[in-house]
Write an enzyme that holds these catalytic residues in place. Sequence first.
Site, PDB file in Angstrom:
ATOM      1  N   GLU A   7       0.818  -1.220   0.000  1.00 44.71           N
ATOM      2  CA  GLU A   7       0.000   0.000   0.000  1.00 44.71           C
ATOM      3  C   GLU A   7       0.850   1.268   0.000  1.00 44.71           C
ATOM      4  O   GLU A   7       0.349   2.342  -0.275  1.00 44.71           O
ATOM      5  CB  GLU A   7      -0.937   0.006   1.215  1.00 44.71           C
ATOM      6  CG  GLU A   7      -2.060   1.020   1.103  1.00 44.71           C
ATOM      7  CD  GLU A   7      -3.071   0.916   2.221  1.00 44.71           C
ATOM      8  OE1 GLU A   7      -3.422   1.968   2.780  1.00 44.71           O
ATOM      9  OE2 GLU A   7      -3.507  -0.207   2.536  1.00 44.71           O
ATOM     10  N   TYR A 305       0.309  -2.939  14.283  1.00 49.83           N
ATOM     11  CA  TYR A 305      -0.721  -2.334  13.428  1.00 49.83           C
ATOM     12  C   TYR A 305      -1.672  -1.474  14.259  1.00 49.83           C
ATOM     13  O   TYR A 305      -2.204  -1.935  15.273  1.00 49.83           O
ATOM     14  CB  TYR A 305      -1.497  -3.438  12.714  1.00 49.83           C
ATOM     15  CG  TYR A 305      -2.506  -2.932  11.716  1.00 49.83           C
ATOM     16  CD1 TYR A 305      -2.095  -2.393  10.503  1.00 49.83           C
ATOM     17  CD2 TYR A 305      -3.870  -2.995  11.989  1.00 49.83           C
ATOM     18  CE1 TYR A 305      -3.020  -1.924   9.575  1.00 49.83           C
ATOM     19  CE2 TYR A 305      -4.799  -2.528  11.067  1.00 49.83           C
ATOM     20  CZ  TYR A 305      -4.365  -1.997   9.869  1.00 49.83           C
ATOM     21  OH  TYR A 305      -5.297  -1.520   8.962  1.00 49.83           O
TER      22      TYR A 305
END
Length: 688
Positions: A7, A305
């Site tokens: 990403e 995360y």
Amino acid sequence: MKLCITEKPSVAKDIAAILGANVKRDGYYEGGDYKVTWTFGHLCTLKEPADYTDLWKRWSLGALPMIPKRFGIKLIADKGIERQFNVIKTLIGEADEVINCGDAGQEGELIQRWVMQKAEIHCPVRRLWISSLTDESIREGFNDLKPESDYDRLYYAGLSRAIGDWILGMNATRLYSLKYSSPGNVLSIGRVQTPTLALIVQRHHEIANFKPEDFWELKTLYREVTFNATSGRFKTEAEATEAMNKISGVPMVIKDVAEKQGKEAPPRLFDLTSLQVECNKKWGWTADDTLRLIQSLYEKKVTTYPRVDTTYLSDDIYPKIPVILKQMTPYATLTDPLLSSKIPKSKKVFDNSKVTDHHAIIPTGQSPSALIGDERKLYHLIALRFIAAFYPDCIFRATTVLGEAGGVGFKATGKVIVDPGWRNVYAGKDSNEGNDDGEQSDDRILPPFTVGESGPHEPSLLKKQTQPPKYYTEGTLLRAMESAGKTVDDEELREAMKENGIGRPSTRASIIETLFKRRYIYRERKNIMASQAGIDLVATINEELLKSAKLTGLWENKLRRIERGDFSAADFIAELKTLIGDIVINVLSDNSSRRIEVADEEPVKKKRSGSRSGDNSGEAAKKPRAPRIKKLDDIVCPACGQGHILKGRAAYGCSRFREGCTLRLDFNDYSPELTPAKLASLIKKQYK
């Protein structure tokens, strides 16, 4: 050839290094059997109304509701995006297998799937699913790649969210703008944005309409300890004075002394919302500030995360805890006592049933030595919370003393820390460190009291007033969004309500920023205030479904159920199609002629790399703005007695001018700089 699509370029670089793809090309890395490329966040987006039919290019009530037969995606119009997409498309055409290395969450899944669909992928796809970007985590992830189909439900949920936001945002924005705004003005409506604004406007009205009430508190000082009357507040001065007279000159008698031992568990690990709340409380950071910083810590491999909504760890993390603690060498004085024995495995920390895609935010054990400034502060906050989670409970002894004078009961309480436990982690720091609600308990040490003892005391009567609710800060607004507008202090209940919150942890910051950008809200120090434009907009929306925090929370719940596979994405979209159809009919049948104006927006920046989709609230940037008319709700029109005063460009007038009221107060006679109170006074004198 195996093609990895990440990403962000920085993540591509890390993964390429692990895979040995060390040759840098234009838009990708290459080496061995692998090529590694990247997106910049969203490269694709849902098509706009005009992309489907020429009938939807012009804003028209007759064209509503706009429901495409089949929703489509398009590439975002940007030269850099187009160039990188062409690189990805070419590489996909050459690949034998694609490995989706996007962020491991709903939005990350949507971003990557759209790109692969647009590039017309035909080869097999597998998914890399990791919770941190450490070398070890990346290697483990590549050794355990999953079939793409394992994450289909996650994609369906993300797609449903995007389509749902389009249906409500595009249609409701056009509907309300055409029906209720003056020419050129846009009233921006969104599935998440509008209920959030409604929360802020509701708090505004609660404060504006609050009427303070006097009350009296009876206290007395006995042996240098303040005792409070057990009867609580007195509503009238007469009642308070009567109680005061009863105890004056009468000795205090101690009736009961009770001691009990209590325990205070360590504060929970951070999820994204609680981290944003804590940073706003401690340092005044915005939710967007915190999200940006924690994302940077994740990309620098020092924390896991961040876009998570759980405060728990999964059981498989337990064996890794000693390793992480041992690697946190700057905190050795705090971690060494833990490492000297077996790490406890508490259900308040480890619970598989409370973890879905990712666990709570914790350090990875990688050195934070390169961090500076706010990143270092944020890491330190997370590190201390993580270490404290494995310390023993804080043990305290609570004392309650009951007394009586003249038939009036009194109580004093105190607390003594017997064993600080986890509070040792925060020793010498702010007393609120680690305390999630920021409340300070009564830690005073009471002298020894004996049942039956008595003596003189010094009573006092304090007159006070009830206080209005507090304005939202970004921290308290995030909590309100998390719990669909309900004030929740209990951690267990807070966890249970998360599935019915407004928005997702990853998008709430952008929703709040959107409201600021559109000037529906503004900051006053730490407080979030509703602007007149925001107040007017919420007042105009008669459809409760569009502004109800509770109902929006239920929609969020259905999106989570789609992820789990116990609710259909098709049913969710069908419900929203029916809903927008009903809303269009209801608004069009409204025969009122009310109009509102909104403040000009700030310039809308083009969405670029790393952006995340938030709440699609229509095409607010595409229409010209008209000057704003301010509605002064508190001043009733003296001519017709029914409308309210409006402040226009050259004069004050009545909100019922379309019904025939001719009131006009020129600025030559009534200055545009008058406060509402002064204007009301002048009108009252003129129209006696």
